[in-house]
Write a protein that holds these residues in place. Structure first.
Motif, short mmCIF file in Angstrom:
data_model
loop_
_atom_site.label_atom_id
_atom_site.label_comp_id
_atom_site.label_asym_id
_atom_site.label_seq_id
_atom_site.Cartn_x
_atom_site.Cartn_y
_atom_site.Cartn_z
N LEU A 3 1.07 -1.27 0.15
CA LEU A 3 -0.19 0.35 0.02
C LEU A 3 0.78 1.26 0.27
O LEU A 3 0.73 2.39 -0.39
CB LEU A 3 -0.63 -0.27 0.66
N TYR A 7 0.34 3.76 -3.15
CA TYR A 7 0.08 5.54 -2.84
C TYR A 7 1.15 6.69 -1.90
O TYR A 7 0.73 6.84 -1.21
CB TYR A 7 -1.64 5.61 -1.00
N GLU A 26 1.28 1.22 7.69
CA GLU A 26 0.11 0.11 7.09
C GLU A 26 -0.34 -0.76 7.73
O GLU A 26 0.58 -0.76 8.86
CB GLU A 26 0.92 0.07 5.73
N LEU A 31 -4.15 1.11 4.80
CA LEU A 31 -3.02 2.65 4.83
C LEU A 31 -3.78 3.31 6.02
O LEU A 31 -4.67 3.67 5.29
CB LEU A 31 -2.68 2.81 3.52
N GLN A 32 -2.94 3.78 7.16
CA GLN A 32 -3.89 4.75 8.11
C GLN A 32 -2.69 6.15 8.02
O GLN A 32 -1.65 6.83 7.52
CB GLN A 32 -3.28 4.10 9.54
N TYR A 50 -6.46 10.85 -3.83
CA TYR A 50 -6.36 9.69 -2.74
C TYR A 50 -7.49 9.29 -4.22
O TYR A 50 -7.87 7.78 -4.58
CB TYR A 50 -7.18 9.33 -2.12
N VAL A 62 -7.69 3.10 2.06
CA VAL A 62 -6.92 3.83 2.89
C VAL A 62 -7.83 4.43 4.37
O VAL A 62 -9.29 4.64 3.71
CB VAL A 62 -6.45 4.95 1.94
#
Length: 140
Positions: A3, A7, A26, A31-32, A50, A62
């Motif tokens: 991720l 991203y 992640e 994904l935070q 995004y 996300v």
């Protein structure tokens, strides 16, 4: 593909945009992204990136918990729903989770217009998110 790789543009933009207390991790296939953006434009830009990578946020991989600095002030708007509460969502789309509600005739703060359909708002209780613009009437 991880991720972080998928991203990378979103992550690089978040890092270069002056987000306070930025946290990127992640966890469990998600994904935070967390922190406080210096302006609504920065937050809206992250959501735009995004959406470019994952159109309509379909994968849900996300979670963005990015608020706008409380130093940012905006104009006021009145909720003009027919009878029900107005949903406040995490992101600009009906597929985004509801993070709060604003009652009919409640006055909320307009932080920015994300686009023609979605406005970034904050309630008097401090709930921040996106509302469908057709249910808001700016107060002069």
């Amino acid at each position: 593909m991880s991720l972080v790789s998928k991203y990378q543009v979103l992550i690089d933009t978040a890092k270069s945009s002056g987000i306070d207390d930025l946290q990127i991790a992640e966890m469990d296939g998600v994904l935070q992204v967390r922190g406080t953006a210096p302006s609504a434009d920065v937050k809206n830009k992250l959501w735009d990136i995004y959406n470019q990578i994952d159109p309509n946020f379909l994968t849900g991989d996300v979670v963005m918990n990015v608020d706008v600095s409380t130093a940012v002030t905006g104009s006021q708007a009145r909720v003009i729903t027919e009878s029900s509460n107005l949903n406040i969502r995490k992101g600009p789309g009906t597929d985004q989770p509801i993070v709060g509600k604003a009652a009919k005739d409640e006055v909320i703060t307009l932080i920015s217009r994300a686009n023609d359909q979605w406005w970034l708002v904050r309630t008097k209780d401090g709930e921040e998110g996106y509302c469908y613009a057709q249910y808001l009437e700016p107060i002069a």
